[in-house]
Design a protein around this motif. Sequence first.
Motif, mmCIF file in Angstrom:
data_model
loop_
_atom_site.group_PDB
_atom_site.id
_atom_site.type_symbol
_atom_site.label_atom_id
_atom_site.label_comp_id
_atom_site.label_asym_id
_atom_site.label_seq_id
_atom_site.Cartn_x
_atom_site.Cartn_y
_atom_site.Cartn_z
ATOM 1 N N LYS A 30 -4.257 33.274 -32.043
ATOM 2 C CA LYS A 30 -5.546 31.475 -31.301
ATOM 3 C C LYS A 30 -6.859 32.124 -31.221
ATOM 4 O O LYS A 30 -8.004 31.216 -31.565
ATOM 5 N N ASN A 31 -6.965 33.922 -30.244
ATOM 6 C CA ASN A 31 -8.370 34.372 -30.586
ATOM 7 C C ASN A 31 -7.615 36.097 -30.467
ATOM 8 O O ASN A 31 -6.800 35.872 -30.531
ATOM 9 N N VAL A 32 -8.909 36.965 -30.596
ATOM 10 C CA VAL A 32 -8.650 37.750 -30.513
ATOM 11 C C VAL A 32 -9.947 38.764 -29.550
ATOM 12 O O VAL A 32 -10.641 38.158 -30.275
ATOM 13 N N ARG A 54 -12.695 32.677 -20.774
ATOM 14 C CA ARG A 54 -13.293 32.222 -21.335
ATOM 15 C C ARG A 54 -12.327 31.986 -22.430
ATOM 16 O O ARG A 54 -11.914 30.793 -22.714
ATOM 17 N N ILE A 55 -11.550 33.016 -23.301
ATOM 18 C CA ILE A 55 -11.062 32.594 -24.329
ATOM 19 C C ILE A 55 -9.643 32.263 -24.004
ATOM 20 O O ILE A 55 -9.235 31.117 -24.545
ATOM 21 N N GLU A 77 -9.897 28.120 -22.747
ATOM 22 C CA GLU A 77 -10.338 27.860 -24.948
ATOM 23 C C GLU A 77 -9.408 27.311 -25.283
ATOM 24 O O GLU A 77 -8.976 26.879 -26.099
ATOM 25 N N SER A 87 -11.559 42.030 -28.576
ATOM 26 C CA SER A 87 -11.488 43.372 -28.933
ATOM 27 C C SER A 87 -11.056 43.648 -26.469
ATOM 28 O O SER A 87 -11.859 44.090 -25.786
ATOM 29 N N LYS A 88 -11.453 45.425 -27.445
ATOM 30 C CA LYS A 88 -11.052 46.044 -26.030
ATOM 31 C C LYS A 88 -12.321 46.971 -25.815
ATOM 32 O O LYS A 88 -12.349 47.706 -27.894
ATOM 33 N N LYS A 119 -4.920 41.650 -12.964
ATOM 34 C CA LYS A 119 -6.030 41.616 -12.676
ATOM 35 C C LYS A 119 -6.442 40.508 -12.406
ATOM 36 O O LYS A 119 -7.201 39.284 -11.863
ATOM 37 N N THR A 145 -14.955 37.423 -20.651
ATOM 38 C CA THR A 145 -14.275 37.524 -21.645
ATOM 39 C C THR A 145 -13.180 36.782 -22.205
ATOM 40 O O THR A 145 -12.516 35.454 -22.554
#
Lengths: 288, 119
Positions: free
Chosen positions: B100-102, B114-115, B118, B104-105, B19, B111
């Motif tokens: 590349k990133n993590v 944005r990630i 990037e 979190s749930k 979604k 967020t």
Amino acid sequence: MAVKFFGQFLVERGIVTSEALLGAINLQDNNNLKFGEMAVAMKLVTPADIQRAHNAQMSKDMKLGDLLVEMGFLTLDQMNDIVTRQKNTHLYIGEALVQVGALTQDELQKQLDAFKADQAEYVSDGIELPISSANEKIWEMTVDLTYKMITRVLDLQFRPGKCAVATTIPHHFMLAAMDMAGDVEARYIIAVSEELQKSIARAILSEESVEDEPAEVLEDTVMEFINVVCGNVAAKASQMGVIIDINPPITVHPPAQGLPIPAGYSALSFPIHIKDGDTMELILLVKD
Amino acid sequence: MKKVLVVDDSLSVARQLEKIISESSDFTCVGHAKNGAEAIKMNHTENPDIICMDMNMPGMDGLTALRTLSVMDKEVKVVMVTSLGGVGDKFTEALRLGAKNVISKPFDAETVLRILREL
């Protein structure tokens, strides 16, 4: 909105890159000596002594320092000196990031304050258990985080009931369970009514109505809720020095007479009274 | 528009991510894999730019799939989406394996986007 460690907080917010963080972690790995390495560096034991103690650890559940004392390689004072030296020379991740040029000192302080504020909601207020357990602090933290996640993730108002030792796992519309392993052995269970399952689904799916959702999706949302709680419990436990591995969640549908408590386990029941009169139950099956 | 593959055994998390991704004008969701093995297959058939992958899944878990993907496909960017992100060792292992990133749930749309932007 989750329990994090400082490096993760910085990468998630785009303050430092993942490459810079890995560089800082490598610097930490080179700088922060493990107990055995520090003992050798301080010339209190030899690598052969450490190897003998490591071999002994295979049959004895003891920390290396305690074992080295028991085997006569170290005195208690020497062990304490090593621990003190480890503490005094420990390079924290923030300082390591400054050293690799990813942060300035001013920026570090600013980000530490922001991190503290972000994580403040996960600081435990204290919960008392009716039994004594080797991992009492972990279970208290687990219950505390569950309460916090009910408020923050599910947006439900509730009043925690008194914890009791249960003799059976009572019948509920649905149970979602997750097994914990590693330094602890337990099963985390959340029991819900049909209406509560829908409340959880509405919150997890961010939908106003879930009436048309298949049962499979509704059950999945409860499993996802406990996945989030247990993941955050594992994160908080790792900050407390306890390793918890979690398995994917499962659902359980107990018969009308309930389920027996497995031999060798204690069942701690925490009733959670929801504002509209419904009750959720958190059950921790903890290995004795 | 960048193509995103969602990998999670949880139907509800996959729904949330799909979604968020489909409501953004920058990304399109090209599918949903339920474990690491499916993710590797769908990476081959769907050729995504980004994979959003859970860590803790039955069958092949996310870190094992990440290890394979980082060898097989140097182009695809993998972001782990997990409740275990706060466990320091897991987070570091994911980065070391090439994530590349993590994320979190529990996560929010802002967020996640944005990630992804990037990357």
